[in-house]
Design a protein around this motif. Structure first.
Motif, mmCIF file in Angstrom:
data_model
loop_
_atom_site.group_PDB
_atom_site.id
_atom_site.type_symbol
_atom_site.label_atom_id
_atom_site.label_comp_id
_atom_site.label_asym_id
_atom_site.label_seq_id
_atom_site.Cartn_x
_atom_site.Cartn_y
_atom_site.Cartn_z
ATOM 1 N N GLU A 83 -7.789 -0.679 -10.423
ATOM 2 C CA GLU A 83 -7.891 -0.348 -9.012
ATOM 3 C C GLU A 83 -6.566 -0.613 -8.307
ATOM 4 N N PHE A 84 -6.325 0.141 -7.228
ATOM 5 C CA PHE A 84 -5.196 -0.136 -6.343
ATOM 6 C C PHE A 84 -5.655 -1.212 -5.358
ATOM 7 N N ASP A 85 -5.239 -2.435 -5.588
ATOM 8 C CA ASP A 85 -5.725 -3.550 -4.768
ATOM 9 C C ASP A 85 -5.331 -3.413 -3.300
ATOM 10 N N SER A 86 -4.229 -2.737 -3.038
ATOM 11 C CA SER A 86 -3.742 -2.640 -1.654
ATOM 12 C C SER A 86 -4.333 -1.446 -0.908
ATOM 13 N N ASP A 145 1.787 1.958 -3.640
ATOM 14 C CA ASP A 145 0.611 2.412 -4.399
ATOM 15 C C ASP A 145 0.218 3.836 -4.022
ATOM 16 N N GLN A 183 2.621 6.284 -5.516
ATOM 17 C CA GLN A 183 2.340 6.421 -6.949
ATOM 18 C C GLN A 183 1.154 7.355 -7.176
ATOM 19 N N LEU A 184 0.120 7.220 -6.362
ATOM 20 C CA LEU A 184 -1.057 8.078 -6.470
ATOM 21 C C LEU A 184 -0.685 9.543 -6.213
ATOM 22 N N TRP A 202 0.817 -1.209 0.000
ATOM 23 C CA TRP A 202 0.000 0.000 0.000
ATOM 24 C C TRP A 202 0.853 1.262 0.000
ATOM 25 N N TYR A 205 -8.163 3.788 -9.964
ATOM 26 C CA TYR A 205 -7.124 4.574 -10.623
ATOM 27 C C TYR A 205 -7.654 5.937 -11.068
#
Length: 216
Positions: A118-121, A48, A51-52, A45, A185
């Motif tokens: 989607e960000f799975d974490s 992720d 990155q966001l 997470w 995303y």
């Protein structure tokens, strides 16, 4: 024009604060993600989320750079022209930039609304996203108010009212889910149209200032 410059300066200051906070969080998350990975406890997470945040830093930073005219440019030939033609070239470039940014903003918003990745974490409910954003903007508003000379109280109260009413409208009018789900995303891609709209605003202010100097 003075009011426009003051308002634009406030918006740029907010952008600078948000970009600075995001950059700090990215550095923090990347460092500790690497540290935890080294000791055998990886946290997906963190990568992720960094990155966001990175997407938002890029486009907020682009607007800040545009407002300070720090993007790459070639002025060798322009400096050899009379001032009249320099202004005409600047106007042409402004129209071209606004047109291009409008095109990117439109398709960026289209991609954001159609995104299925989607960000799975990262799991959070839409309700919590709205509350988090509202509280973040209120904290930024309070921070900016206490750092300022506090003379423009009406402007801050108006901003506070806009944030509260916008949040209330979203919570009561939209179909907001309270169930935690992987973050879309779309929240990353949305940095593209938002950043482009902010840069369009900056370019329009620059055009207004240029025309004000010519006519003043």
């Amino acid at each position: 024009m003075l009011y426009l410059n003051s308002l634009n300066g406030k918006v740029l200051k907010w952008e600078e604060n948000i970009a600075g906070i995001c950059l700090f969080l990215i550095s923090f998350l990347v460092f500790f993600a690497a540290l935890l990975r080294a000791v055998g406890h990886p946290q997906a997470w963190m990568s992720d989320l960094s990155q966001l945040l990175f997407g938002w830093v890029i486009f907020l930073g682009s607007d800040l750079a545009l407002s300070q005219k720090r993007h790459i440019g070639v002025e060798f030939f322009e400096e050899k022209l009379p001032m009249f033609w320099r202004n005409r070239i600047a106007d042409i470039w402004s129209v071209s930039i606004i047109g291009f940014l409008g095109f990117v903003a439109y398709y960026g918003w289209f991609l954001a609304t159609k995104s299925r990745r989607e960000f799975d974490s990262l799991e959070i409910s839409e309700f919590n996203v709205v509350i988090f954003l509202a509280v973040s903007f209120l904290c930024l508003l309070a921070f900016d108010f206490f750092r300022s000379n506090k003379k423009s109280l009406q402007g801050y109260l108006f901003s506070l009212l806009v944030i509260v009413l916008s949040t209330a409208y979203i919570l009561f009018s939209w179909d907001i889910s309270k169930q935690a789900e992987p973050l879309s995303y779309a929240f990353l891609i949305a940095s593209v149209p938002v950043g482009c709209v902010l840069m369009i605003r900056t370019e329009l202010v620059s055009v207004a200032e240029r025309w004000s100097r010519k006519n003043g």
